[in-house]
Motif scaffolding. Sequence first.
Motif, PDB file in Angstrom:
ATOM      1  N   ASN A 117     -10.645   2.892  -4.252  1.00  0.00           N
ATOM      2  CA  ASN A 117     -11.012   3.197  -3.341  1.00  0.00           C
ATOM      3  C   ASN A 117     -10.931   2.637  -1.571  1.00  0.00           C
ATOM      4  OD1 ASN A 117     -12.075   0.700  -3.460  1.00  0.00           O
ATOM      5  ND2 ASN A 117     -14.281   1.317  -3.225  1.00  0.00           N
ATOM      6  N   LEU A 118     -10.605   2.507  -1.050  1.00  0.00           N
ATOM      7  CA  LEU A 118     -10.158   2.214   0.188  1.00  0.00           C
ATOM      8  C   LEU A 118      -8.685   2.624   0.719  1.00  0.00           C
ATOM      9  CD1 LEU A 118     -10.675  -2.054   0.247  1.00  0.00           C
ATOM     10  CD2 LEU A 118     -12.487  -0.174   0.247  1.00  0.00           C
ATOM     11  N   VAL A 119      -9.137   3.891   1.748  1.00  0.00           N
ATOM     12  CA  VAL A 119      -8.001   4.632   1.640  1.00  0.00           C
ATOM     13  C   VAL A 119      -7.739   4.438   3.902  1.00  0.00           C
ATOM     14  CG1 VAL A 119      -6.849   7.189   1.741  1.00  0.00           C
ATOM     15  CG2 VAL A 119      -8.943   5.946  -0.351  1.00  0.00           C
ATOM     16  N   MET A 120      -5.896   4.211   3.400  1.00  0.00           N
ATOM     17  CA  MET A 120      -5.725   4.430   4.740  1.00  0.00           C
ATOM     18  C   MET A 120      -5.079   5.835   5.486  1.00  0.00           C
ATOM     19  SD  MET A 120      -1.808   2.545   5.782  1.00  0.00           S
ATOM     20  CE  MET A 120      -2.196   0.569   6.230  1.00  0.00           C
ATOM     21  N   LEU A 224     -16.360  -4.239   0.620  1.00  0.00           N
ATOM     22  CA  LEU A 224     -16.211  -2.749   0.397  1.00  0.00           C
ATOM     23  C   LEU A 224     -15.672  -2.159  -1.373  1.00  0.00           C
ATOM     24  CD1 LEU A 224     -14.800  -2.349   4.076  1.00  0.00           C
ATOM     25  CD2 LEU A 224     -17.035  -2.374   3.959  1.00  0.00           C
ATOM     26  N   ALA A 225     -14.513  -2.830  -1.368  1.00  0.00           N
ATOM     27  CA  ALA A 225     -13.598  -2.224  -2.840  1.00  0.00           C
ATOM     28  C   ALA A 225     -14.946  -2.376  -3.228  1.00  0.00           C
ATOM     29  CB  ALA A 225     -12.618  -3.056  -2.781  1.00  0.00           C
ATOM     30  N   HIS A 226     -15.513  -3.171  -4.031  1.00  0.00           N
ATOM     31  CA  HIS A 226     -16.818  -3.415  -5.488  1.00  0.00           C
ATOM     32  C   HIS A 226     -18.186  -3.328  -4.897  1.00  0.00           C
ATOM     33  CE1 HIS A 226     -12.549  -4.806  -6.871  1.00  0.00           C
ATOM     34  NE2 HIS A 226     -12.566  -5.706  -6.085  1.00  0.00           N
ATOM     35  N   MET A 232     -16.363   5.676  -1.506  1.00  0.00           N
ATOM     36  CA  MET A 232     -14.828   5.720  -0.400  1.00  0.00           C
ATOM     37  C   MET A 232     -15.011   4.985   0.537  1.00  0.00           C
ATOM     38  SD  MET A 232     -12.405   7.031  -2.736  1.00  0.00           S
ATOM     39  CE  MET A 232     -11.383   7.449  -2.176  1.00  0.00           C
ATOM     40  N   VAL A 233     -13.884   4.600   1.005  1.00  0.00           N
ATOM     41  CA  VAL A 233     -13.961   3.600   2.333  1.00  0.00           C
ATOM     42  C   VAL A 233     -12.645   4.397   2.922  1.00  0.00           C
ATOM     43  CG1 VAL A 233     -14.012   1.841   3.805  1.00  0.00           C
ATOM     44  CG2 VAL A 233     -15.404   2.000   0.902  1.00  0.00           C
ATOM     45  N   ILE A 234     -13.278   5.121   4.189  1.00  0.00           N
ATOM     46  CA  ILE A 234     -11.437   5.485   4.879  1.00  0.00           C
ATOM     47  C   ILE A 234     -11.530   4.741   6.681  1.00  0.00           C
ATOM     48  CG2 ILE A 234     -10.892   7.797   5.748  1.00  0.00           C
ATOM     49  CD1 ILE A 234     -11.750   8.525   2.828  1.00  0.00           C
ATOM     50  N   PHE A 235     -10.125   4.186   6.111  1.00  0.00           N
ATOM     51  CA  PHE A 235      -9.545   3.355   7.693  1.00  0.00           C
ATOM     52  C   PHE A 235      -8.490   4.715   8.052  1.00  0.00           C
ATOM     53  CE2 PHE A 235     -10.854   0.876   3.673  1.00  0.00           C
ATOM     54  CZ  PHE A 235     -11.352  -0.646   4.663  1.00  0.00           C
ATOM     55  N   ASP A 236      -8.487   5.282   9.793  1.00  0.00           N
ATOM     56  CA  ASP A 236      -7.878   5.876  10.479  1.00  0.00           C
ATOM     57  C   ASP A 236      -7.001   3.540  11.150  1.00  0.00           C
ATOM     58  OD1 ASP A 236      -6.529   6.873  12.361  1.00  0.00           O
ATOM     59  OD2 ASP A 236      -8.116   6.740  13.709  1.00  0.00           O
ATOM     60  N   CYS A 237      -5.949   4.314  10.652  1.00  0.00           N
ATOM     61  CA  CYS A 237      -5.233   3.190  10.895  1.00  0.00           C
ATOM     62  C   CYS A 237      -4.408   3.606  12.227  1.00  0.00           C
ATOM     63  CB  CYS A 237      -3.897   2.178  10.081  1.00  0.00           C
ATOM     64  SG  CYS A 237      -5.014   1.708   7.897  1.00  0.00           S
ATOM     65  N   PRO A 238      -3.374   2.137  12.703  1.00  0.00           N
ATOM     66  CA  PRO A 238      -2.636   2.597  13.385  1.00  0.00           C
ATOM     67  C   PRO A 238      -1.354   3.432  13.217  1.00  0.00           C
ATOM     68  CG  PRO A 238      -3.245   0.100  13.654  1.00  0.00           C
ATOM     69  CD  PRO A 238      -3.506   0.892  13.067  1.00  0.00           C
ATOM     70  N   PRO A 239      -0.229   4.179  14.073  1.00  0.00           N
ATOM     71  CA  PRO A 239       0.898   4.280  13.179  1.00  0.00           C
ATOM     72  C   PRO A 239       1.365   3.195  13.048  1.00  0.00           C
ATOM     73  CG  PRO A 239       0.085   5.077  15.715  1.00  0.00           C
ATOM     74  CD  PRO A 239      -0.450   4.197  15.388  1.00  0.00           C
ATOM     75  N   VAL A 240       2.689   3.027  12.078  1.00  0.00           N
ATOM     76  CA  VAL A 240       3.135   2.639  11.114  1.00  0.00           C
ATOM     77  C   VAL A 240       4.299   1.725  12.176  1.00  0.00           C
ATOM     78  CG1 VAL A 240       4.783   1.581   9.315  1.00  0.00           C
ATOM     79  CG2 VAL A 240       2.885   3.217   8.919  1.00  0.00           C
ATOM     80  N   LEU A 241       5.052   2.682  12.558  1.00  0.00           N
ATOM     81  CA  LEU A 241       6.295   2.089  13.725  1.00  0.00           C
ATOM     82  C   LEU A 241       5.867   0.915  15.110  1.00  0.00           C
ATOM     83  CD1 LEU A 241       8.667   5.391  13.061  1.00  0.00           C
ATOM     84  CD2 LEU A 241       8.341   3.278  11.379  1.00  0.00           C
ATOM     85  N   GLY A 242       6.351  -0.105  14.340  1.00  0.00           N
ATOM     86  CA  GLY A 242       6.371  -0.706  16.244  1.00  0.00           C
ATOM     87  C   GLY A 242       5.121  -1.447  15.869  1.00  0.00           C
TER      88      GLY A 242
END
Length: 311
Positions: A117-120, A224-226, A232-242
Amino acid sequence: MSIIQKAMEKTTQGNQGESKAKTSEKQQGWDAPSNNQTRADVLSQSSGHTGLGNGFPPAWHPPAVIEIDIHRLQEMGMVSHTNEKANVTITNEYRAIKQKLFHNAFSAGAQFHQRANLVMVTSASPQEGKTFTAVNLALSMSSEKDKTVLLVDADVLKPGVSDLLGIETRPGLIDFLQGQVSTLSEIIYPTSIPNLRIIPAGQPHHLSNELLASNKMERLMNELAHRYPDRMVIFDCPPVLGVVETMTLSKLLGQALFVVEQDKSRLDDIEVAVSQLNKDMAIGFVMNKAVRNVLGQYRHGHDYGATEDQS
């Protein structure tokens, strides 16, 4: 078979009535005690998961409700649930996307993924539409009648959620991890959109990766998960590369939604980026800024869905 195809193949409610804790949350904020609960009761409920915080201060009050201008969001082409004629296409597309995520979090797919339920939400490179996707996904999920959604701005290097929603910056995730904020409840902000709550990124910090890799962050993820079975927990994360922060976060989350911009994202970059994520995650792909041909079909296939318009 490419790594994207493998990831797509890998991606494969037992919800009960609203609990007393959830009712308290709706009235006062996520971790606030209800009228029938003492502060000690609430802390004891959490103690098995995190041991976060030192209790509610004597003058503790839940965060004020954040007002979100839904008409502004509609004008920007965002998901809408208040006007059945507005943005119908994008609203329906995100309905399809969220059902795949719900399946992995609450249905048969849940047995294969921890913290599902934790979504990147991320992308290979900047400006491919990940924040637009994360916010729309949260807006779509907030329309559910038996679920709630928490949107976390985890792009601690370049936060964008507050700007996109048109709200002022507030203390958030990094402030909590630093100890500048004493309780989790102080950074979970209820909004004027039912079932939607927000954790901002907080103030930038030169040790952001170390804070995200800390034991306190892992305890927070378990919390947050339990804590609530329908969240549902939505994480706006940084781009991956670098960016090492995204790899660090992927180790703590159960699903990833990878945003790919049509005619911009390079296949090699996507494959390298996906290879850096947690191998145990369920990974889906969204084609952003997709253009329809004269037959009204998307020119590129997609796994979870396709989105249009803004980045």
